[in-house]
Design a protein around this motif. Structure first.
Motif, mmCIF file in Angstrom:
data_model
loop_
_atom_site.group_PDB
_atom_site.id
_atom_site.type_symbol
_atom_site.label_atom_id
_atom_site.label_comp_id
_atom_site.label_asym_id
_atom_site.label_seq_id
_atom_site.Cartn_x
_atom_site.Cartn_y
_atom_site.Cartn_z
ATOM 1 N N VAL A 111 -3.762 -8.245 -6.008
ATOM 2 C CA VAL A 111 -4.068 -7.398 -4.848
ATOM 3 C C VAL A 111 -5.509 -6.905 -4.901
ATOM 4 O O VAL A 111 -6.276 -7.059 -3.940
ATOM 5 C CB VAL A 111 -3.099 -6.200 -4.768
ATOM 6 N N TYR A 112 -5.894 -6.299 -6.029
ATOM 7 C CA TYR A 112 -7.223 -5.704 -6.105
ATOM 8 C C TYR A 112 -8.346 -6.745 -6.102
ATOM 9 O O TYR A 112 -9.451 -6.468 -5.626
ATOM 10 C CB TYR A 112 -7.330 -4.821 -7.344
ATOM 11 N N ASP A 170 0.848 -1.181 0.000
ATOM 12 C CA ASP A 170 0.000 0.000 0.000
ATOM 13 C C ASP A 170 0.889 1.237 0.000
ATOM 14 O O ASP A 170 1.826 1.339 0.797
ATOM 15 C CB ASP A 170 -0.900 -0.003 1.237
ATOM 16 N N ILE A 196 -1.442 1.530 -4.860
ATOM 17 C CA ILE A 196 -0.473 0.524 -4.442
ATOM 18 C C ILE A 196 0.817 0.686 -5.243
ATOM 19 O O ILE A 196 0.845 1.356 -6.288
ATOM 20 C CB ILE A 196 -1.005 -0.919 -4.597
ATOM 21 N N LYS A 210 -7.580 -9.953 3.385
ATOM 22 C CA LYS A 210 -7.725 -11.017 2.393
ATOM 23 C C LYS A 210 -9.195 -11.399 2.256
ATOM 24 O O LYS A 210 -9.917 -11.483 3.248
ATOM 25 C CB LYS A 210 -6.909 -12.241 2.809
ATOM 26 N N HIS A 260 -7.605 3.844 -4.242
ATOM 27 C CA HIS A 260 -6.542 3.261 -3.435
ATOM 28 C C HIS A 260 -5.287 3.054 -4.283
ATOM 29 O O HIS A 260 -5.348 2.445 -5.354
ATOM 30 C CB HIS A 260 -6.987 1.916 -2.848
ATOM 31 N N MET A 296 1.124 -6.687 0.850
ATOM 32 C CA MET A 296 0.092 -7.657 0.486
ATOM 33 C C MET A 296 0.672 -8.889 -0.198
ATOM 34 O O MET A 296 0.025 -9.934 -0.253
ATOM 35 C CB MET A 296 -0.948 -7.013 -0.422
ATOM 36 N N PHE A 300 -8.051 -8.886 -2.193
ATOM 37 C CA PHE A 300 -8.152 -8.196 -0.911
ATOM 38 C C PHE A 300 -9.333 -7.231 -0.912
ATOM 39 O O PHE A 300 -9.718 -6.693 -1.950
ATOM 40 C CB PHE A 300 -6.870 -7.409 -0.613
ATOM 41 N N THR A 301 -9.866 -7.010 0.268
ATOM 42 C CA THR A 301 -10.899 -6.000 0.478
ATOM 43 C C THR A 301 -10.308 -4.865 1.296
ATOM 44 O O THR A 301 -9.601 -5.095 2.272
ATOM 45 C CB THR A 301 -12.109 -6.590 1.227
ATOM 46 N N TYR A 302 -10.594 -3.672 0.888
ATOM 47 C CA TYR A 302 -10.045 -2.476 1.519
ATOM 48 C C TYR A 302 -10.925 -2.085 2.701
ATOM 49 O O TYR A 302 -12.093 -1.736 2.536
ATOM 50 C CB TYR A 302 -10.008 -1.363 0.468
ATOM 51 N N TRP A 350 -5.710 -3.711 4.274
ATOM 52 C CA TRP A 350 -6.141 -4.627 3.217
ATOM 53 C C TRP A 350 -6.401 -5.984 3.875
ATOM 54 O O TRP A 350 -5.518 -6.559 4.509
ATOM 55 C CB TRP A 350 -5.069 -4.761 2.146
ATOM 56 N N HIS A 391 -6.396 2.668 6.919
ATOM 57 C CA HIS A 391 -7.007 1.513 6.266
ATOM 58 C C HIS A 391 -6.115 0.284 6.352
ATOM 59 O O HIS A 391 -4.915 0.379 6.597
ATOM 60 C CB HIS A 391 -7.287 1.828 4.792
#
Length: 443
Positions: free
Chosen positions: A318-319, A58, A290, A360, A288, A65, A322-324, A358, A356
């Protein structure tokens, strides 16, 4: 009144003991900083990246991540120019350099710029160039001679600039890097600008983690760098002629490996026989940002696409994986810190700003857990010295996810957020202080 003044002086030590007891119960044991954590050798082998090393982080928090062999120092070739970029922008912001300053290339820089086997804009010995034009040539076209000319201007000599790079790296917490040239060429390829005492084959080496740190520092301190790294094509004015510079970052919009779902806007490629194909990239998607780093992707020609394909794979991982999770400012995790001589012996603390994590997608139910450590400079006799204002920053929240290991670029295994007081705490009057000390004698 004199009796109570004397009582205050004689019992202050005993009061400290009482306060220390309250402090321990309130979490004084959390005063130490989070212990350093090593990155996993390969955080997800199922991704199967075709690269020697890689990392995804991030851009704001430094949360990692993904990592693969991310702590081994490897050749990075022209990605070295990012550290040079940082020092140039630092000189600009400090007023030591301006974009319109003119630079007449020194002999070593001019000679390297004429080497057509390297990425270059040819510099003329009798012509001067603006700092801005050389800076653009460095970031857009990875021009090696232009980079050296900038380094010479900022450092006063090539050797001194390399020393500046080494010092800056250490200030970033990077201690495993090898640095010999400003542009990433081998020591022998820069001619008379070679670093003394090093062999001609010595070259710059950084880990994937190191490169992510440098990229994060640039984006944090000098975000305007993206205005240049996002340029796909521009002419370099060489006086009587011009050179068309095309960006080597082919993931930019309109170029060969652009991907609509991943609007990449920087940062830098690097290629050599020893480094392979390398790329440190950044993308801002769904609000977001990265940073990803690929080191040692397959390389056989200048038309290789592997580093971009591996970058796309890593960014998508990553996008999509993962959930932000947003942690709002003023979040209350029921944490308290001890207070010395306050009307209350503890104070509730909340997060001072929005941040924030990230999470999984396999751990979407993972809950945030928290501990808090007090700001040592505010402590006296085992607690925060009263009085305390509402909203005063008094420590650090250490946030983790239950069921998911966290890793950060700085080696921490928790997200650190400033902690501030939820309410004001007044100082207790002398009678209360004296009474606490007195009653403490019988506990």
């Amino acid at each position: 009144m004199e009796f109570f003044k004397g009582l205050k002086k004689t019992l202050v030590g005993l009061l400290a003991g009482v306060t220390l007891f309250a402090t321990t119960a309130a979490g004084l044991g959390n005063l130490t900083t989070v212990s350093a954590a090593s990155l996993p050798a390969n955080s997800d082998s199922s991704l199967n990246l075709d690269a020697k090393a890689a990392i995804a982080v991030d851009a704001t928090t430094g949360q990692v991540m993904y990592s693969k062999n991310a702590q081994e120092a490897l050749p990075v070739a022209s990605m070295s120019k990012l550290l040079t970029t940082y020092l140039v922008l630092k000189a600009i912001h400090s007023g030591k350099l301006s974009w319109n300053d003119k630079i007449t290339p020194d002999e070593a820089s001019q000679k390297v710029s004429q080497n057509t086997t390297l990425s270059n804009v040819p510099l003329k010995a009798d012509h001067s160039y603006t700092v801005k034009s050389l800076y653009e040539a460095m970031l857009i076209y990875s021009a090696n001679g232009a980079t050296m000319a900038l380094a010479y201007k900022v450092g006063g000599s090539h050797q001194n600039f390399i020393n500046m790079m080494r010092k800056q790296a250490k200030e970033f917490g990077i201690n495993d890097a090898s640095i010999y040239t400003a542009n990433g060429l081998t020591n022998g390829e820069v001619g008379s600008a070679a670093y003394p005492g090093a062999t001609k084959d010595d070259e710059n080496k950084f880990s994937a983690q190191d490169m992510a740190i440098i990229a994060q520092k640039i984006l944090t301190d000098y975000p305007e760098v993206l205005q240049t790294t996002s340029i796909t094509k521009k002419e370099f004015n060489n006086g009587t002629d011009k050179t068309m510079m095309e960006n080597w970052n082919w993931m930019l919009k309109g170029l060969a490996k652009a991907y609509t779902a991943l609007p990449v806007d920087g940062l830098k490629t690097g290629t050599s026989d020893t480094a392979g194909a390398c790329f440190v990239a950044t993308v801002h998607k769904d609000g977001h940002r990265i940073i990803t780093v690929i080191l040692g992707a397959p390389h056989s020609s200048d038309t290789d696409l592997s580093r971009f394909e591996q970058t796309q794979k890593l960014m998508s991982y990553v996008y999509n994986g993962f959930t932000y999770k947003t942690i709002k400012a003023q979040s209350d995790y029921k944490q308290t810190l001890p207070v010395h001589n306050g009307k209350d012996l503890t104070t509730k603390v909340v997060t001072a700003k929005e941040t924030h994590l990230w999470v999984k997608n396999t751990d979407t139910d993972a809950k945030v857990t928290a501990s808090v450590s007090g700001k040592k400079s505010l402590y006296e006799k085992g607690g925060l010295q009263a009085p305390l204002k509402k909203g005063q920053t008094v420590g650090t929240y250490n946030l983790k996810l239950k069921g998911q290991e966290l890793y950060f670029l700085d080696g921490a295994n928790a997200l650190k957020v400033p902690a501030q007081t939820k309410v004001a705490v007044d100082k207790a009057n002398i009678f209360v202080i004296g009474w606490r000390a007195l009653t403490g004698l019988f506990k």
